[in-house]
Design an enzyme around this catalytic site. Sequence first.
Site, PDB file in Angstrom:
ATOM      1  CE  LYS B  98     -74.694 -32.077-141.586  1.00 31.27           C
ATOM      2  NZ  LYS B  98     -74.112 -32.272-140.251  1.00 31.27           N
ATOM      3  N   GLY B 159     -68.859 -38.323-135.007  1.00 28.29           N
ATOM      4  CA  GLY B 159     -68.731 -38.634-133.584  1.00 28.29           C
ATOM      5  C   GLY B 159     -67.467 -39.374-133.193  1.00 28.29           C
ATOM      6  CB  ALA B 185     -68.624 -35.651-139.685  1.00 31.05           C
ATOM      7  N   GLY B 186     -66.112 -35.562-137.619  1.00 37.38           N
ATOM      8  CA  GLY B 186     -64.827 -36.216-137.362  1.00 37.38           C
ATOM      9  C   GLY B 186     -63.779 -35.339-136.726  1.00 37.38           C
ATOM     10  CG  ASN B 207     -72.691 -31.429-132.184  1.00 41.15           C
ATOM     11  OD1 ASN B 207     -72.859 -30.565-131.338  1.00 41.15           O
ATOM     12  ND2 ASN B 207     -73.371 -32.551-132.177  1.00 41.15           N
ATOM     13  CB  THR B 208     -68.817 -35.111-131.414  1.00 37.12           C
ATOM     14  OG1 THR B 208     -69.961 -35.576-132.123  1.00 37.12           O
ATOM     15  CG2 THR B 208     -68.457 -36.120-130.337  1.00 37.12           C
TER      16      THR B 208
END
Lengths: 374, 258
Positions: B98, B159, B185-186, B207-208
């Site tokens: 990635k 994040g 993301a987000g 992830n976050t």
Amino acid sequence: MSFYPICEELSRAPLDERFDAVTGEDVRRALGKSSCSPEDFLTLMSPAAKPFLEEMARQASEITLRQFGRTIQMFTPLYLSNYCTNHCVYCGFNCKNQINRSQLSLEQVEVEGKAIAATGMKQLLILTGDARAKASPEYLEDCVKVLRRHFPSVSIEIYAMDQDEYDRLVKVGVDGMTMFQETYDEELYATLHPRGPKRDFRNRLDAPERGCRAGMRVVNIGALLGLGDWRRDAFITAMHASYLMRKYPETDIAVSLPRMRPHVGEYQPATIVSDSDMVQFLMALRIFMPRLGVTISTREAPEFRENIMPLGVTRMSAGVSTAVGGYSDEAETSGQFDIADERSVDEVCSMIKAHGFQPVFKDWEPIIPVEGAA
Amino acid sequence: MSEDSLEIGGLKLASRLFTGTGKYADDAVIPAVCEASGSEVITVALRRVDLESTTGNVMDCIPKHMRLLPNTSGARNADEAVRIARLAKAMGCGDWIKIEVISDNRYLLPDGYETAKATEILAKEGFTVLPYVNADLYIARSLVDAGAAAVMPLGAPIGTNRGLKTKEMVRILIEEIDLPIVVDAGIGRPSEACEAMEMGADAVLVNTAIATASDPVMMARAFGRAVKAGREAYLSGPGARRTQASASSPLTGFLAEG
């Protein structure tokens, strides 16, 4: 361009009056915003914000969790040399102080490096006094080459260098630097640094910027809290960090919050920075700059370090000796200052885990090949 | 329903949820997160991988069946991303990569130009390249030309847990780009992952939102279910949207034709 004119302007500004003019309503407004301006940061640093510490803590904690997760970067310092040509009145390495002076040979650097690596540490901060004739840039390059065999990340906390010297250190694998301005009050700075190369206020102030230009991945700044008016120094520290962050977006900017500690010498801090003051500064920094790295060293007491961890801290030292040769039981020198958290790396890690955080030892994969590197 | 697998780089994936390894209080929870989410692809920052660690290694916590997606976190330009990718391969992390090229640490937004350069170099070297980029049609097209195996547009800055802020731009990528679109993301809530899948995204990476939940395993399960629900909704062909009410029992139903 440099931070210097901004620093000069801020030094002349009536910051005390502005801190005193803040009201509780101003603090509520600042805490209600989605992003925090420099004026909002000043508001959060004011005495009027003291009753709002719990609300600030909730915000700071949420931001830190989102940005960095439940992780704490681990590092440890290695003192290579305590020879110094400066007369800093507050420092144990002051050249007038009667302490044993020594400097590690490259063989001793290898021994110390191995001893630290055996504790699991992967991120190393190397330090020297300010004595170019002893700890020369060439000596430092050689030390870095030795240490990079054991540590993926080596950063420096040494005297202010010029850009070419930082370039050279980056080329041998130094990926970060710490440069404390000590105090941003230029007049006070002159009285605290009566003689020696460190007396050049502007040369030191511009050093972090030279590090950014040299390609350091992480640039860490800070004021030694207690030397002068802590609130003014804290405010200008944040403005300095914000300036660097905007001008050098590719560099990770970090701030340390060191408080004065006992040391060899008789200097006593001008002001006492209370735990509550420290916490206010830490949380205001986090709310003002969500991506800022924040370092808390072993100058702080164990219980205090544990309690402030969720409030914005991203990086902690552990298993520290501030004496030259202090890791391989060969130390014959006094430390730069007395540390407050004397726990081993394992003990600090257990504490971090017990508080629901993960100690992170490695956070950089070196992409600059070094002969014999791990 | 017939088989609906996602194919990337010649690999068929049953799960369209990709997960991550960052930000956990304890990496030991990762196997349970993988199992609860059903995810088969997991990203790991090479900068955090320490094969010689005496204090634990994130790689030990990644279940063997997972497809490893090392990322180039920390790279500030194409050259650094390429070097990190090669290091990852040399360290035994496989040939999926990635690409993350970020030179703005304030907002952590990806640099599309440098990402495309790195993608081209690594795709030619045989990597299966999944570039993380802004949701931008021109960048996405350049990634197709560069040999990317998928395009990973951000939903919101990394994040932030702010959700699918780039929805309209992601929709354009879904319509125009003939590569898998993985929203990365987000995304902060399962409902947002579901929405991305309903729109036709091929997968999401989270992830976050999982790692920082009070109960990461339960949140992982919720995301796994949401992604499946969104995919099924997309495949089932949602009814048209109207501006006015439309009775389900038509008022003119009594009129007989012919």
